[in-house]
Design a protein around this motif. Structure first.
Motif, PDB file in Angstrom:
ATOM      1  N   ASP A  18       0.358  -1.053   0.020  1.00 49.21           N
ATOM      2  CA  ASP A  18       0.175   0.249   0.295  1.00 49.21           C
ATOM      3  C   ASP A  18       0.915   0.884   0.075  1.00 49.21           C
ATOM      4  OD1 ASP A  18      -2.432   2.222   0.236  1.00 49.21           O
ATOM      5  OD2 ASP A  18      -3.082   0.935   2.147  1.00 49.21           O
ATOM      6  N   LEU A  19       0.990   1.937  -0.938  1.00 44.81           N
ATOM      7  CA  LEU A  19       2.109   3.037  -1.166  1.00 44.81           C
ATOM      8  C   LEU A  19       1.883   3.357  -1.247  1.00 44.81           C
ATOM      9  CD1 LEU A  19       3.510   1.556  -4.278  1.00 44.81           C
ATOM     10  CD2 LEU A  19       4.781   1.765  -1.958  1.00 44.81           C
ATOM     11  N   GLN A  20      -0.069   3.646  -0.899  1.00 47.04           N
ATOM     12  CA  GLN A  20      -0.268   5.478  -0.394  1.00 47.04           C
ATOM     13  C   GLN A  20      -0.457   5.592   1.083  1.00 47.04           C
ATOM     14  OE1 GLN A  20      -1.605   7.744  -2.646  1.00 47.04           O
ATOM     15  NE2 GLN A  20       0.061   5.531  -4.618  1.00 47.04           N
ATOM     16  N   THR A  21      -0.189   4.417   2.133  1.00 50.00           N
ATOM     17  CA  THR A  21       0.060   4.641   2.975  1.00 50.00           C
ATOM     18  C   THR A  21       0.830   6.260   4.046  1.00 50.00           C
ATOM     19  OG1 THR A  21      -0.803   2.381   3.252  1.00 50.00           O
ATOM     20  CG2 THR A  21       0.484   3.404   5.309  1.00 50.00           C
ATOM     21  N   THR A  22      -0.159   7.237   4.519  1.00 56.85           N
ATOM     22  CA  THR A  22       1.115   7.972   4.941  1.00 56.85           C
ATOM     23  C   THR A  22       1.102   7.841   6.930  1.00 56.85           C
ATOM     24  OG1 THR A  22      -0.411   8.960   3.901  1.00 56.85           O
ATOM     25  CG2 THR A  22       0.712  10.481   6.042  1.00 56.85           C
ATOM     26  N   VAL A  23       2.913   7.507   6.945  1.00 56.62           N
ATOM     27  CA  VAL A  23       3.694   7.317   8.067  1.00 56.62           C
ATOM     28  C   VAL A  23       3.792   8.643   8.203  1.00 56.62           C
ATOM     29  CG1 VAL A  23       4.762   5.839   9.759  1.00 56.62           C
ATOM     30  CG2 VAL A  23       3.808   5.017   7.328  1.00 56.62           C
ATOM     31  N   ASN A  24       3.313   9.331   9.737  1.00 60.93           N
ATOM     32  CA  ASN A  24       3.318  10.030  10.294  1.00 60.93           C
ATOM     33  C   ASN A  24       4.888  10.454  10.927  1.00 60.93           C
ATOM     34  OD1 ASN A  24       3.955  12.661  12.592  1.00 60.93           O
ATOM     35  ND2 ASN A  24       1.501  12.491  12.701  1.00 60.93           N
ATOM     36  N   PRO A  25       5.554  11.458  10.515  1.00 62.61           N
ATOM     37  CA  PRO A  25       7.053  11.361  11.759  1.00 62.61           C
ATOM     38  C   PRO A  25       7.058  10.877  13.274  1.00 62.61           C
ATOM     39  CG  PRO A  25       7.267  13.024   9.080  1.00 62.61           C
ATOM     40  CD  PRO A  25       5.616  11.896   9.632  1.00 62.61           C
ATOM     41  N   ALA A  26       6.477  12.447  13.729  1.00 65.99           N
ATOM     42  CA  ALA A  26       5.706  12.903  14.701  1.00 65.99           C
ATOM     43  C   ALA A  26       5.843  11.242  15.517  1.00 65.99           C
ATOM     44  CB  ALA A  26       5.178  13.170  15.370  1.00 65.99           C
ATOM     45  N   ALA A  27       4.762   9.802  14.471  1.00 66.92           N
ATOM     46  CA  ALA A  27       4.495   9.141  15.612  1.00 66.92           C
ATOM     47  C   ALA A  27       6.025   7.799  15.370  1.00 66.92           C
ATOM     48  CB  ALA A  27       3.258   8.266  14.429  1.00 66.92           C
ATOM     49  N   ILE A  28       6.686   8.191  14.340  1.00 61.43           N
ATOM     50  CA  ILE A  28       7.877   7.455  14.123  1.00 61.43           C
ATOM     51  C   ILE A  28       8.900   7.801  15.249  1.00 61.43           C
ATOM     52  CG2 ILE A  28       9.805   6.932  12.599  1.00 61.43           C
ATOM     53  CD1 ILE A  28       8.137   6.933  10.404  1.00 61.43           C
ATOM     54  N   HIS A  29       8.937   8.816  15.342  1.00 63.46           N
ATOM     55  CA  HIS A  29      10.062   9.425  16.529  1.00 63.46           C
ATOM     56  C   HIS A  29       9.778   8.858  17.932  1.00 63.46           C
ATOM     57  CE1 HIS A  29      12.622  11.727  14.151  1.00 63.46           C
ATOM     58  NE2 HIS A  29      11.505  12.054  13.521  1.00 63.46           N
ATOM     59  N   ARG A  30       8.199   8.865  17.968  1.00 66.37           N
ATOM     60  CA  ARG A  30       7.669   8.300  19.350  1.00 66.37           C
ATOM     61  C   ARG A  30       8.024   6.826  19.631  1.00 66.37           C
ATOM     62  NH1 ARG A  30       0.901   7.414  21.218  1.00 66.37           N
ATOM     63  NH2 ARG A  30       0.938   6.506  23.226  1.00 66.37           N
ATOM     64  N   MET A  31       8.033   6.263  18.479  1.00 66.14           N
ATOM     65  CA  MET A  31       7.776   4.929  18.156  1.00 66.14           C
ATOM     66  C   MET A  31       9.486   4.355  18.904  1.00 66.14           C
ATOM     67  SD  MET A  31       7.178   1.898  16.226  1.00 66.14           S
ATOM     68  CE  MET A  31       7.333   0.097  16.364  1.00 66.14           C
ATOM     69  N   VAL A  32      10.305   5.500  17.936  1.00 62.35           N
ATOM     70  CA  VAL A  32      12.293   4.756  18.269  1.00 62.35           C
ATOM     71  C   VAL A  32      12.007   5.535  20.194  1.00 62.35           C
ATOM     72  CG1 VAL A  32      14.070   6.502  18.604  1.00 62.35           C
ATOM     73  CG2 VAL A  32      12.284   5.999  16.033  1.00 62.35           C
ATOM     74  N   ALA A  33      11.593   6.147  20.679  1.00 61.00           N
ATOM     75  CA  ALA A  33      11.487   6.516  21.882  1.00 61.00           C
ATOM     76  C   ALA A  33      10.809   5.483  22.499  1.00 61.00           C
ATOM     77  CB  ALA A  33      11.085   7.458  22.453  1.00 61.00           C
ATOM     78  N   LEU A  34       9.915   4.647  22.628  1.00 56.66           N
ATOM     79  CA  LEU A  34       9.234   3.910  23.228  1.00 56.66           C
ATOM     80  C   LEU A  34      10.329   2.476  22.940  1.00 56.66           C
ATOM     81  CD1 LEU A  34       7.180   2.658  24.437  1.00 56.66           C
ATOM     82  CD2 LEU A  34       6.039   2.056  22.361  1.00 56.66           C
ATOM     83  N   VAL A  35      11.213   2.354  22.070  1.00 55.43           N
ATOM     84  CA  VAL A  35      11.415   1.026  22.035  1.00 55.43           C
ATOM     85  C   VAL A  35      13.155   1.245  22.680  1.00 55.43           C
ATOM     86  CG1 VAL A  35      13.334  -0.242  20.516  1.00 55.43           C
ATOM     87  CG2 VAL A  35      10.720   0.522  19.248  1.00 55.43           C
ATOM     88  N   ARG A  36      13.797   2.540  22.868  1.00 54.75           N
ATOM     89  CA  ARG A  36      14.516   2.883  23.701  1.00 54.75           C
ATOM     90  C   ARG A  36      14.413   2.468  24.833  1.00 54.75           C
ATOM     91  NH1 ARG A  36      16.232   8.354  19.841  1.00 54.75           N
ATOM     92  NH2 ARG A  36      18.259   6.799  18.663  1.00 54.75           N
ATOM     93  N   ASP A  37      13.196   2.769  25.270  1.00 54.41           N
ATOM     94  CA  ASP A  37      12.643   2.994  27.275  1.00 54.41           C
ATOM     95  C   ASP A  37      12.439   1.473  27.734  1.00 54.41           C
ATOM     96  OD1 ASP A  37      12.715   5.552  27.232  1.00 54.41           O
ATOM     97  OD2 ASP A  37      10.094   5.912  26.729  1.00 54.41           O
TER      98      ASP A  37
END
Length: 232
Positions: A185-204
């Motif tokens: 699904d190449l039309q999927t929009t992923v919010n960069p802010a959500a990605i940064h939140r996920m990175v922080a969560l994985v680090r936690d």
């Protein structure tokens, strides 16, 4: 069975922690003096004593030699009243398991995810999930040795209380985005802010005592003076 691989040793350590919580003292590679006569020729992987029934702990795989060894142990236990077989299943195999990745490699991937989140969010969400899967496999190899679906990772972390309900809901949303991208699904929009939140969560999660490395948990286990896990 000889405990030769790190995965098998970790399976045995995990079983030891569970039995210790039930009041057993777990002894890996027990000396013959601790075994009933009927078991001394069988060299069990570990035993659990300190309460009844006493347990003979054995790691069992799907290989045929495991079946014959189990039959021999069960026959020996018929002559050892008060002892019971406790089987730890090893469902892993070289063809189906994934390698464990060191923490510094996982953190390097997370850094890359942060750097590309704004310019290539679809690629970033795939890498973020790869980092999370690598982390849980590193910390819980007995559960996550094989390739995992994002849904199974989230549900396990939520069920164990390792992630809070709000974070679990967020990870489910990110899993849906990841799956859409992975399946074209190449039309999927992923919010960069959500990605940064996920990175922080994985680090936690990497720093969380609830998801500590198993050898770190073993260091905190009780000594022989109280119910615990005793290695050889």
């Amino acid at each position: 069975m000889t405990i030769g691989s790190r995965t098998q040793a970790e399976l045995l350590a995990a079983a030891g922690r569970r039995l210790s919580a039930e009041g057993y003292d777990v002894i890996v590679g027990p000396d013959n003096s601790l075994l009933p006569a009927a078991l001394r020729a069988r060299r069990p992987d570990a035993i659990a004593v300190g309460r009844d029934p006493k347990l003979v702990i054995e790691i069992v795989s799907e290989r045929s030699e495991s079946a014959s060894r189990m039959a021999a142990l069960r026959e020996a236990l018929e002559a050892a009243p008060g002892w019971k077989l406790h089987v730890v299943l090893d469902r892993t195999s070289p063809a189906s398991t994934m390698p464990s990745v060191a923490d510094d490699e996982i953190h390097a991937v997370l850094q890359s995810v942060s750097q590309i989140a704004g310019v290539a969010p679809a690629a970033a969400v795939m890498l973020a999930w790869s980092a999370l899967e690598a982390l849980v496999r590193r910390r819980r190899p007995e559960t996550f040795a094989r390739p995992q679906s994002p849904a199974r990772i989230v549900e396990h972390l939520a069920a164990e209380g390792i992630v809070l309900p709000g974070d679990a809901a967020f990870l489910r949303e990110m899993a849906a985005s990841r799956n859409a991208v992975a399946h074209g699904d190449l039309q999927t929009t992923v919010n960069p802010a959500a990605i940064h939140r996920m990175v922080a969560l994985v680090r936690d999660l990497a720093a969380s005592p609830e998801l500590a490395l198993q050898e770190d948990v073993a260091d905190d286990m009780p000594n022989a003076a109280s119910p615990g896990f005793i290695g050889s």
